[in-house]
Design a protein around this motif. Structure first.
Motif, PDB file in Angstrom:
ATOM      1  N   ASN A 149       9.952   7.939   9.232  1.00  0.00           N
ATOM      2  CA  ASN A 149       8.667   8.235   9.871  1.00  0.00           C
ATOM      3  C   ASN A 149       8.507   7.371  11.117  1.00  0.00           C
ATOM      4  OD1 ASN A 149       7.926  10.106   7.889  1.00  0.00           O
ATOM      5  ND2 ASN A 149       7.042   8.525   6.583  1.00  0.00           N
ATOM      6  N   SER A 151       6.713   5.402  13.569  1.00  0.00           N
ATOM      7  CA  SER A 151       5.471   4.693  13.843  1.00  0.00           C
ATOM      8  C   SER A 151       5.598   4.073  15.232  1.00  0.00           C
ATOM      9  CB  SER A 151       5.194   3.643  12.757  1.00  0.00           C
ATOM     10  OG  SER A 151       3.943   3.005  12.973  1.00  0.00           O
ATOM     11  N   THR A 176       4.037   5.611   4.667  1.00  0.00           N
ATOM     12  CA  THR A 176       5.457   5.419   4.390  1.00  0.00           C
ATOM     13  C   THR A 176       5.666   4.513   3.185  1.00  0.00           C
ATOM     14  OG1 THR A 176       6.084   5.748   6.705  1.00  0.00           O
ATOM     15  CG2 THR A 176       7.610   4.481   5.336  1.00  0.00           C
ATOM     16  N   SER A 194       9.877   3.422   7.896  1.00  0.00           N
ATOM     17  CA  SER A 194       9.256   3.689   9.190  1.00  0.00           C
ATOM     18  C   SER A 194      10.005   2.947  10.297  1.00  0.00           C
ATOM     19  CB  SER A 194       7.772   3.295   9.196  1.00  0.00           C
ATOM     20  OG  SER A 194       7.584   1.942   8.810  1.00  0.00           O
ATOM     21  N   GLU A 262       9.811  -1.420   7.259  1.00  0.00           N
ATOM     22  CA  GLU A 262       9.474  -1.090   8.639  1.00  0.00           C
ATOM     23  C   GLU A 262      10.513  -1.736   9.539  1.00  0.00           C
ATOM     24  OE1 GLU A 262       5.859  -4.299   9.155  1.00  0.00           O
ATOM     25  OE2 GLU A 262       5.581  -2.572   7.840  1.00  0.00           O
TER      26      GLU A 262
END
Length: 272
Positions: A149, A151, A176, A194, A262
């Motif tokens: 995803n 971001s 996420t 992410s 992340e």
């Protein structure tokens, strides 16, 4: 062909939304170079110059389907296309996104809802629609299938006059993490991570900087580019291709033990 390509995505099918330009286009190109068959979606017409040019550059291992990420019917049609033509999906990159510049007191509800619809509703609809296919395909890969995803560093920290964008990208970050835990606890073979780019030279960044200049935040777009470069410890903006390598890592089995993470790729911007 990327000179570092290792064909480690051979046998995989990947879907990249917002894949006709910028970061999405660079990711699609890297995945093809690594041996994947790639479906690109975007808003351009099937016979548009942009779509034809991008598909010619990606080659025969890529295909294009026009889809609006805010419409569930488009996602369902896209799933039917993937099922019928490819039979599986191993990698989903939710890259489509827009920005919204302006002070909160001047922003309309329509503008707020539009950025949320594209940047987070689209991610939700994609994950909802393709979870069964990804789970089925995930049994054949170490670590399972991969959802990436998109971001932003603006999903981690605030920045003036883009509060709506901050909110949408922050939502992507936590959606996420929630989805990653949900899948892991169910032992569903799908990883969800992410990717958080910093300032990257893309059409979206140029559009955003153009609006900021029009609002008087800076005199010119170049002043904003120079300012962002100066604020970044490495002293420059990134090229879109520099996001493709990290995306490939998250898509590959090299990241098989990563989920709910992340990955920040920002030239040191958020380390300050």
């Amino acid at each position: 062909m990327n000179p570092a390509a290792s064909n480690r995505l051979t046998g995989c099918v990947a879907l990249v939304s917002g894949g006709l330009r910028g970061i999405g286009e660079a990711i699609a190109a890297r995945f093809v170079a690594e041996g994947a068959r790639v479906i690109v979606s975007d808003l351009d017409a099937q016979d548009s110059t942009q779509a034809q040019s991008a598909m010619a550059a990606l080659g025969q291992e890529a295909g294009y389907v026009r889809a609006d990420v805010t419409k569930e019917a488009d996602w369902l049609a896209l799933r039917e296309h993937v099922e019928q033509r490819y039979g599986a999906l191993h990698i989903l990159v939710n890259n489509a996104g827009i920005d919204q510049t302006g002070a909160v007191e001047t922003m309309s509800m329509e503008e707020w809802r539009r950025i949320m619809a594209v940047n987070i509703d689209g991610v939700f609809l994609a994950c909802k629609t393709f979870t069964p296919m990804l789970a089925e395909a995930g049994h054949s890969r170490k670590g399972g299938s991969s959802i990436i995803n998109m971001s932003s560093i603006m999903g981690l920290v605030g920045y003036p006059d883009i509060s709506a964008y901050n909110a949408s990208k922050g939502a992507v970050r936590l959606f996420t993490k929630g989805l990653a835990i949900e899948f892991a606890m169910k032992r569903m073979p799908i990883r969800v991570n992410s990717l958080h780019p910093g300032f990257v030279r893309t059409p979206l960044l140029e559009q955003g900087f153009t609006r900021m200049a029009a609002l008087g935040i800076a005199g010119t777009v170049q002043e904003l580019v120079d300012g962002a470069s100066a604020q970044t410890p490495v002293g420059r903006l990134a090229d879109a291709a520099e996001m493709a390598g990290p995306a490939f890592f998250l898509a590959s089995e090299d990241s098989s033990y990563m989920t709910g993470a992340e990955l920040v790729v920002d030239g040191g911007w958020t380390a300050q």
